[in-house]
Every structure is written in structure tokens, then in C-alpha cells.
Design an enzyme around this catalytic site. Structure first.
Site, short mmCIF file in Angstrom:
data_model
loop_
_atom_site.label_atom_id
_atom_site.label_comp_id
_atom_site.label_asym_id
_atom_site.label_seq_id
_atom_site.Cartn_x
_atom_site.Cartn_y
_atom_site.Cartn_z
N ASN A 1 0.63 -1.23 -0.57
CA ASN A 1 0.06 -0.17 0.16
C ASN A 1 1.20 1.11 -0.07
O ASN A 1 0.92 1.73 -0.79
CB ASN A 1 -0.95 -0.31 1.34
CG ASN A 1 -1.91 1.60 1.07
OD1 ASN A 1 -1.54 2.07 0.50
ND2 ASN A 1 -2.59 0.72 1.71
N ASP A 2 1.28 1.46 1.51
CA ASP A 2 2.15 2.98 1.00
C ASP A 2 3.65 2.72 0.32
O ASP A 2 3.34 4.05 0.22
CB ASP A 2 2.82 2.80 2.64
CG ASP A 2 1.25 2.43 4.29
OD1 ASP A 2 0.62 3.40 3.51
OD2 ASP A 2 1.59 2.30 4.57
N VAL A 3 4.40 1.45 0.14
CA VAL A 3 5.28 1.47 -1.06
C VAL A 3 4.54 2.23 -3.03
O VAL A 3 5.77 2.36 -3.26
CB VAL A 3 6.27 0.45 -1.18
CG1 VAL A 3 6.59 0.21 0.05
CG2 VAL A 3 4.86 -0.22 -1.44
N ALA B 1 1.10 3.05 7.72
CA ALA B 1 1.57 4.32 7.59
C ALA B 1 -0.12 5.24 8.48
O ALA B 1 -0.39 6.17 8.66
CB ALA B 1 1.78 5.11 6.41
#
Lengths: 102, 474
Positions: free
Chosen positions: B400-402, B441
Site C-alpha cells: 500500500n504505502d510503497v 502508515a
């Protein structure tokens, strides 16, 4: 001032070791690929398990009736061993999987 | 005899250096670990049998060996049984054990120190000659306890048993606590009387509390950085033991790990394009409420399993972006199977690995290696970003965050500046997630609402199995 200089003089060997080790530690892992970050952290984690030597000394020099030192030493040795053995075994397990691919 | 002991310690020190050096290269890493382990065994055995305290050999052998056997059995069992996905918290756990060990040594040595002092003298309890010894005892206590408590919190958080907790003024409070600890330590160092030895235990408790408060507000995404930092803390605590016992093996090993660990921490921060201070003070988890930020809204498109299978089966080039979701679902083997099925149909399959995918740098590489995924199929971030333009389908598995474009476009986002995998360059993006909930995050991801993106909900392993079955029928 006098005491500071004396301190340096008395501990000059240690200071050399500490400073050289800091540079060495930085130099040695300087170009590690990010692939190996996790195993490297785990391996370094196992190496600081060397603190177990202190625990063994605490335990070994305690008088046989000095139960507090014995108890603290005993727990410390168990925990230190956990750090060393667990650390090296888990690192080896991670790296074993890399090896097959080579 | 002590000459032989010194030589053993010298050999051990050298093995640590060689071990670390070899651990930094894939081809030699495993051997390096073995060499360091061998050196450690030598140092431990030499200490037990050759160390002399005041001219006396160590005693209590039955106890020492019992403790070592217990530690070995438990340590080896946990290390062998743990799932590859649980690796980060395990490293944290073992690190905590080392910190606790250092703190216990300090506790015991302090007891000795007080016992040796003259209880009748009302003034300064310590003769000036032992000041240095007392200083390293204090340092070992403070650093060891902080590392232990912090590691345990990190362990609990990664296990999901503990939530982030940030409150107003927390950093100020941490600062005050730290100053208080150092103040008490300084006071004790220069003015210890038989009346205030209890302060030592107050410092012990305060250091434990500090460790907890230090890690508590730091968000999950930053946990690897914190573990690495605590790892180097424990190294320094071990080095304190080296001063205490005039022991070069402890000193070199401890400092080496302290320095290497600090560099590794910085390298990890750099992979996320953040500074260490930012990680520690910025506390990811706490900031998201304050920032608020533009909430990403819109509609997302869902894709059916059979459509997804169709798109993938008829693509030329497919890139898989694995994330923690894949790890949690233990889907690395199924993922490898999908790769094979697709390749049999002539699809070119590669993996795009973000440096901090999963919960630790290199975590994904370890998992995929476990599943026999060939090494040359794994692309690092820069190489992957080059290839997305020519990629037909990107399959995001629980990452997700990456892959969050906000890292590039939204300065108010807490992950702004982190290099990401630019999957939106590909023709089609299929995102597999369990739900629409934000990632680790705690921030929304605009990628999911883009026209080229479609969502495929479900547990990664289940979805992959179904995809394989579908593709086989096409």
C-alpha cells in the site's frame, strides 16, 4: 583539565579500540545491498549477545550462598544465551533460503 | 592461562569483524554468520573455563551450564519454529533479551560495589578509584534497560498486541525523563552515600519507562528503523560490560555492533528518504491526526476474479508488487505458482521489490527466496520503475504505502518524499487488498481511485489460488 588528561592517558588503549572499532563497524557494512538489511541486522543482533560473557562472570564469581547474585546471574545467562543462540540460528535460517538461489 | 584467554578473545573479535563483512555480501553471508557464531562459542567456552577473578577460577559450573542449556533450547526452538513473516518481531525480541542481560549485569555489579564499600563511612560511599567502574555500570544499566523495554514494546506492536499511543507533550515528557535519568546518574556518580543508593533503582525503573515511552508513539512503518537503533543501543550496553570486566571481546563486539547498527539505521532511513530525527520525533502514527490532510475520496472500481485472470493471462509483461499483505497471508508459495502458470502461457513475470516492502528492508526478498522465486526475477526499485512503462499489468499484492503516489505529489502527506514504485505508469493496475482500509502508515492511497486501477478484494492467498484455477481454465 589535569584530570581529563590523566583520564585519557590511563585509558588510551581503550580509546584507540573504541575509535578504530567505530570506523571499522561503519566501513565493514558500508556497501551492503538492501536485500541483506534484515539478515545483517539479525546477525549484528546475535553478535552483541557477547554480553553473555559478563553474565557468566557475574554468575561464576558469585559465592555459592550469595543467592541474589546467583539468581540475577542465572537469569542473565539464560537471556544472554537466548540472544546469542536465537540470533545466530534465525540469521542462518534466513540466509539458508538465499543460498539455494545462488 | 590468562594468556590463552586473551588469544581466544582476540580470535573472537576478529571473527565478528570477518562475520559482519561477509554478512554484507549475498554470496558469503551465511558463512559469515557461521564464522561469527564459531567465534562466539569460543569466547563463551574460554570465559567459563579460563577466566580468573581475583586469581580464582569461576565456580558455579552446574548453574552456568543449566542456564546455557535452558537458553539454548528455548532460543533455538523459537528461532526454528517462527514463521518467516514474524522475523522482524523476533529480532526485536532477541535484542530485548540482550538488553535485559546487560541491565542485570549492572544490577548485580552495583550490589557488589555497595557491599565492598565501607558502610560505616557516612560521606562518600565510593572511593575515587572506582568511579570509572561505576560510570560504566550506570551506563550499562540505563542503555540496557531502555533497549530492553523499547524492544519489548516494538515486539508487542509488530505482533499487533499493542497500539501506537501518542499524546500531546509526549516528546517534552520524554526529554524531561531523559534529563532526569542523566541528572540522577550524575548526582549518584559524584555524591553517593549509603543513604541514597536507592536512587540507582529509581534510575533503573525510569530507564525502563523511558524505553516504553520512546517507542510507544512511533508508528508501525518506522518500526524496523527503531529496532535497528535499539540493536545498536544493546551493542553499546555490551561494550559497557567490556569496560567493566576489561574484556576486549565484549568491547570490540559491542562497539562494532553499535557503529554498524547506527549506520544500518541511517541506511534504512535513507531508503525511506527520511532522517532519523524525523523518524524519532516526527512519530508517524501521531502525526496523521494532526495533519488531517486532503482526504482522498472518489469511487474505486472492483474487478471480478475471472476478469482479472483474463487480463493477466493475455498480457505480455506482468509485474508483481508484493507487500506485507502477501506476507501475512503466507502467500509467497502460491505467488510463485501463479508466476509459473503465467510463464507457461508465455507471460513475462517479474517482481518489483521496494526497499522497505514488508516490515523490514529485505523482508520480501527473504520471503520470496523461501518460495524458490528465482533471484534474477526480483527487480530493485530503480530498475522496476524503468520497466513499469512497458508493463501491461501490475499486480499489487497487499502493498500500500510503497505504491502511494501521495509520496510524490502531496507535501502534507506523512510519507511525502519517500521513493515509491511508480506502478501507475503501467497500462493496468490490479490491487489485491483485504479491504479498503488504509495501510500501515494510516494514510489513504489515491492510486486505488485512479481510472487504470481496479481492486480485487480478498485474502492474498485465497485470491491467488482462485486466480491460478481461473487461468488454467482459459
Amino acid at each position: 583539565m589535569e584530570t581529563v588528561i590523566q583520564f585519557f592517558q590511563a585509558n588510551i588503549q581503550y580509546l584507540y579500540i573504541v575509535i578504530l572499532m567505530i570506523f571499522l563497524g561503519i566501513e565493514v557494512i558500508g556497501r551492503v545491498p538492501s536485500v541483506l538489511h534484515t539478515p545483517l541486522m539479525s546477525g549484528a543482533n546475535a553478535i552483541h549477545g557477547v554480553v553473555i560473557i559478563g553474565a557468566i562472570i557475574v554468575m561464576g564469581k558469585a559465592g555459592s550462598t550469595h543467592y541474589v547474585a546467583l539468581a540475577i546471574g542465572f537469569i542473565a545467562v539464560v537471556l544472554g544465551t537466548l540472544n546469542v543462540v536465537g540470533g545466530f540460528v534465525v540469521t542462518d535460517r534466513m540466509l539458508e533460503m538465499f543460498k539455494k538461489k545462488k | 592461562m590468562s594468556g590463552i584467554l586473551s588469544i581466544c578473545y582476540l580470535i573472537a573479535s576478529v571473527t565478528y569483524i570477518i562475520g559482519l563483512k561477509m554478512l554484507s555480501a549475498p554470496a558469503t553471508a551465511r558463512r559469515g554468520n557461521g564464522i561469527a557464531a564459531g567465534g562466539m562459542t569460543l569466547a563463551i567456552l574460554a570465559t567459563i573455563f579460563l577466566y580468573e577473578h581475583d586469581g580464582q577460577r569461576l565456580g558455579n559450573y552446574p548453574w552456568i551450564f543449566t542456564a546455557i542449556v535452558i537458553g539454548t533450547l528455548i532460543g533455538a526452538t523459537i528461532a526454528k519454529k517462527v514463521k518467516m513473516t514474524a522475523m522482524p518481531e523476533l529480532v526485536s525480541f532477541f535484542n530485548g533479551m540482550g538488553g535485559a542481560c546487560a541491565a542485570l549485569i549492572s544490577l548485580s555489579e552495583f550490589g557488589d560495589l555497595v557491599r565492598q564499600a565501607d558502610p560505616a563511612s557516612p560521606g562518600l560511599l565510593l572511593p575515587a578509584g572506582v568511579l570509572g567502574r561505576f560510570l560504566v555500570i550506570l551506563l550499562g544499566l540505563i542503555i540496557g534497560s531502555t533497549s530492553f523495554a523499547g524492544s519489548m514494546v516494538a515486539w508487542g506492536k509488530l505482533k499487533g498486541k499493542m497500539k501506537d499511543l501518542a499524546f500531546r507533550g509526549q516528546h517534552l515528557m520524554n526529554m524531561v525523563l531523559l534529563v532526569l535519568i542523566l541528572g540522577m546518574a550524575g548526582y549518584l556518580l559524584f555524591d553517593m552515600t549509603s543513604g541514597n543508593t536507592y536512587l540507582f533503582y529509581v534510575i533503573f525503573a525510569a530507564a525502563l519507562l523511558y524505553g516504553v515511552l520512546f517507542v510507544l508513539p512511533i508508528g508501525g512503518a518506522d518500526m524496523p528503523v527503531v529496532i535497528s537503533l535499539l540493536n545498536s543501543f544493546t551493542g553499546v550496553a555490551a561494550a559497557c560490560g567490556g569496560f567493566l570486566y576489561d574484556n576486549k571481546a565484549m568491547l570490540t563486539g559491542g562497539i562494532l555492533v553499535g557503529a554498524a547498527g547506527t549506520l544500518l539505521t541511517i541506511l534504512m532511513c535513507r531508503a525511506m528518504n527520511r532522517s532519523l530525527v524525523n523518524v524519532l520525533i516526527g512519530s508517524f502514527g501521531g502525526e496523521k491526526h494532526a495533519a488531517g490532510g486532503p482526504t482522498v475520496a472518489g469511487t474505486y472500481r472492483e474487478i471480478s476474479l475471472s476478469d482479472a485472470a483474463m487480463v493477466m493471462a493475455y498480457s505480455k509483461k506482468l509485474m508483481i508488487v508484493p507487500g506485507y499483505g502477501l506476507a501475512v497471508a503466507q502467500a509467497q508459495h502460491t505467488c510463485h505458482e501463479l508466476e509459473k502458470v503465467l510463464e507457461d502461457r508465455g507471460v513475462e513475470v517479474k517482481y518489483a521489490i521496494h526497499p522497505v516492502a514488508g516490515r523490514m528492508p529485505g523482508h520480501m526478498n527473504v520471503l520470496l527466496a523461501e518460495a524458490d522465486v528465482s533471484y534474477d526475477k526480483l527487480l530493485e526499485m530503480e530498475a522496476a520503475n524503468e520497466e513499469f512503462k512497458s508493463t501491461d499489468v501490475v499486480l499489487v499484492l497487499g502493498a500500500n504505502d510503497v505504491v502511494n503516489p501521495a509520496a510524490k505529489s502531496d507535501p502534507s502527506s506523512p510519507i511525502y518524499g519517500m521513493p515509491i514504485l511508480e506502478v501507475e505508469l503501467a497500462k493496468t493496475v490490479i490491487v489485491n487488498k483485504r479491504t479498503m482500509k488504509p495501510g500501515y502508515a494510516g494514510i489513504e492511497n489515491a492510486l486505488f481511485y485512479q481510472p487504470r486501477t481496479s481492486m480485487l478484494f480478498g485474502d492474498a492467498k485465497k485470491v491467488l489460488q482462485d486466480l491460478i484455477a481461473e487461468i488454467k481454465t482459459i
